[in-house]
Design an enzyme around this catalytic site. Structure first.
Site, PDB file in Angstrom:
ATOM      1  N   SER A 224       0.830  -1.202   0.000  1.00 47.37           N
ATOM      2  CA  SER A 224       0.000   0.000   0.000  1.00 47.37           C
ATOM      3  C   SER A 224       0.866   1.254   0.000  1.00 47.37           C
ATOM      4  CB  SER A 224      -0.958  -0.044   1.186  1.00 47.37           C
ATOM      5  OG  SER A 224      -1.926   0.981   1.095  1.00 47.37           O
TER       6      SER A 224
ATOM      7  N   ASP B 298      -3.064   6.618  -3.216  1.00 48.76           N
ATOM      8  CA  ASP B 298      -1.830   6.012  -2.734  1.00 48.76           C
ATOM      9  C   ASP B 298      -1.377   4.970  -3.758  1.00 48.76           C
ATOM     10  OD1 ASP B 298      -3.792   4.114  -2.222  1.00 48.76           O
ATOM     11  OD2 ASP B 298      -2.929   3.478  -0.322  1.00 48.76           O
TER      12      ASP B 298
ATOM     13  N   ASP C 162      -6.116   2.205  -3.193  1.00 47.06           N
ATOM     14  CA  ASP C 162      -7.297   1.913  -2.374  1.00 47.06           C
ATOM     15  C   ASP C 162      -7.651   3.104  -1.480  1.00 47.06           C
ATOM     16  OD1 ASP C 162      -5.213   1.648  -0.543  1.00 47.06           O
ATOM     17  OD2 ASP C 162      -5.930  -0.232   0.312  1.00 47.06           O
TER      18      ASP C 162
END
Length: 564
Positions: free
Chosen positions: A163, A310, A314
């Site tokens: 992430s 990002d 998400d």
């Protein structure tokens, strides 16, 4: 293989390192460990400390799956750890599935170092165990993988991504067949199966036999995601978008075009995936400076809205032109969360609909839901909890995560959130208004909800336990001169939520402080909120100023209380 505690003797540590090296299927990490071991054995204390850290324990598999720095050893992200995780997940699925049926796992990956390798290793383990593995065709956003699980009828999903973590990290996020991230007891059950793997060499792996999905899946996702906006709503809006060197650029741009918006203006320097994230110190839109290039582009082209995702897309951040300063400012996650909630209410909700947000997020959404006559739920931090709220229509958390279409993606989705926010901004623009005007409306109706957060970073994870233990043993009776009227120890399940490590302080003036360890990084996170009433619209500026003053006082005192 058991990981060796750092307190064990040097020879025990070296023996464990040799055993791991000999079982490592990756020549790169095997060579890395060989070199580190040689340096440690020759008396290099830094190398020995590094080696001890790598063998302090197995990288923990929990409700976030796995996440950590790339490198050799059990406390790092590497092929050995991933193969064990894939074997444990597959064994769990076979145990939980119907007899005679092949477990089906859909696997996605981003553009970080080794993401594609870890994805193929996972597919090979699933296939060799008699399962069916469906591999996404290219690096794609996490929401596409989350969508694919239910869309394809899979039993589980794996997304290889870290992430918004630093470039040196990677991760392994696991979903079950309902499209939501794993929660207890599934995480513990999978972890037990992982622990049962003695040697990586014992895990069968196929080198072919999985199915690589075609472009149809992405097209299906895009067709679905554009339904979050009303086809008849205004589309006159100019947007600057950055994907922060991640995988969101192509998907977001195509989604906007299919939805009838003009293609966003790209931040070219950040549009192409790059695992080194060269233009940002930290690839997280929340971090100071991360969207500076996007703001500079916005000043050049005079757009209406800035949107940033990002690296795995998400999360969704937004910036607006601030009428008070005449310059751009990034909206807090709580502000975007309230704006999207208010927009959905204005579009129409039903009494059975439920809004939800995490306990560390602002209480403004609860006020919006209450005024709309619908139920609001507070959950633990993370979309693994938010997405499971019965009857969920909309959920968010302050860390830029929004679930605006849980029937499509039961997780945070930065693509659908960007579309919905753009629809709201375009509708306001058609009325001669802005997102800032709507924020004023919400404050006038529900009071100013001023929020802030900060992190206490640690060098030693033991410092987290020390800090949390000190706050439990000696909780403050007041904060910034305001009495603490209630203390919820979240580890005991206070407040009716599942137990988790954290403390919530409620003050007599309705201010709130929450302190909790991060689930993914070595830090303690602190969340603050004050609520200042607004008696008339003319009082709004004064109420905002009072709220900011109160918030600053609370922060200063809590910084003192949480100092290491």
């Amino acid at each position: 293989m058991a990981a060796v505690p750092a307190t064990d003797s040097a020879e025990t540590l070296y023996a464990a390192a040799r055993a791991w090296r000999d079982d490592d299927p990756d020549p790169t990490t095997r060579s890395e460990l060989e070199s580190l071991l040689a340096s440690a054995e020759s008396g290099d204390e830094a190398a020995r400390a590094d080696l001890a850290d790598r063998f302090v324990g197995m990288l923990e598999f929990g409700t976030a799956g796995l996440r950590g720095a790339l490198g050799a050893g059990p406390n790092r992200m590497n092929r050995s750890v991933v193969i064990r995780a894939a074997a444990g997940l597959t064994a769990y699925l076979k145990q939980e599935g119907r007899a005679g049926e092949r477990p089906c796992v859909v696997i996605g990956f981003d553009a970080r170092y080794n993401s594609d390798v870890f994805a193929r290793d996972t597919a090979g383990v699933v296939v060799a165990a008699g399962g069916r593995a469906l591999l996404l065709p290219q690096p794609l956003p996490t929401p596409v993988l989350a969508f694919a699980i239910r869309h394809l009828g899979a039993d589980a999903g794996v997304m290889v991504t870290a992430s918004h973590n630093p470039p040196q990290d990677n991760g392994y996020k696991v979903y079950l067949g309902d499209g939501s991230q794993i929660v207890p007891p599934a995480d513990a059950d999978i972890a037990r199966h992982i622990a049962a793997v003695e040697h990586v060499a014992d895990v069968p792996r196929a080198h072919e036999g999985w199915e690589t999905l075609g472009e149809r899946l992405l097209s299906d996702y895009l067709d679905a995601v554009v339904t979050v906006v009303d086809p008849s709503s205004p589309r006159d809006l100019s947007i600057v978008h950055t994907s922060l060197h991640g995988v969101g650029h192509g998907t977001v741009h195509e989604a906007f075009i299919r939805a009838g918006f003009a293609a966003p203006v790209a931040v070219d320097e950040q549009a192409v995936p790059d695992p080194d994230f060269p233009t940002v110190a930290f690839p997280n839109p929340e971090e100071k400076g991360a969207i500076d290039l996007a703001l500079a582009r916005a000043r050049e082209v005079r757009c209406d809205l800035v949107i940033a995702n990002d690296p795995d897309a998400d999360r969704c951040a937004a910036a607006i032109l601030d009428p008070a300063t005449g310059d751009w400012r990034m909206l807090r996650g709580d502000e975007v969360g309230a704006l999207l909630g208010a927009h959905l209410v204005a579009r129409g909700v039903e009494r059975r609909d439920v809004f939800a947000n995490s306990i560390v997020s602002s209480r403004l959404l609860a006020a919006i839901a209450r005024a709309a006559g619908i139920r609001h739920e507070e959950t633990l931090t993370g979309f693994k909890w938010i997405s499971r709220v019965e009857g969920l229509r909309y959920g968010y958390e302050e860390a830029l995560g929004y679930c605006v279409a849980p029937d499509l993606v039961r997780d945070k989705d930065g693509v659908s959130a960007a579309l919905l926010l753009a629809e709201l901004a375009a509708g306001l623009k058609a009325q001669g208004r802005t997102l800032s005007d709507l924020l004023d409306d919400l404050a006038a109706e529900h009071g100013v909800h001023a929020t802030d957060s900060f992190a206490v970073r640690v060098e030693d994870l033991g410092q987290i336990d020390t800090l949390m233990g000190r706050l439990r043993a000696e909780p403050p009776s007041s904060v910034a001169g305001i009495d603490v009227v209630r203390l919820d120890d979240l580890s005991r399940g206070d407040g009716g939520l599942p137990p988790t490590d954290g403390l919530r302080f409620l003050l007599s003036d309705d201010s709130r402080v929450i302190v909790r360890p991060s689930g993914t990084e070595p830090k303690v996170k602190v969340y603050l909120e004050v609520i200042e009433p607004v008696h008339t619209r003319d009082d709004l500026s004064r109420s905002r100023a009072l709220a900011e003053t109160r918030l600053a006082s609370v922060r200063a005192d809590v910084e003192r209380l949480t100092a290491l």
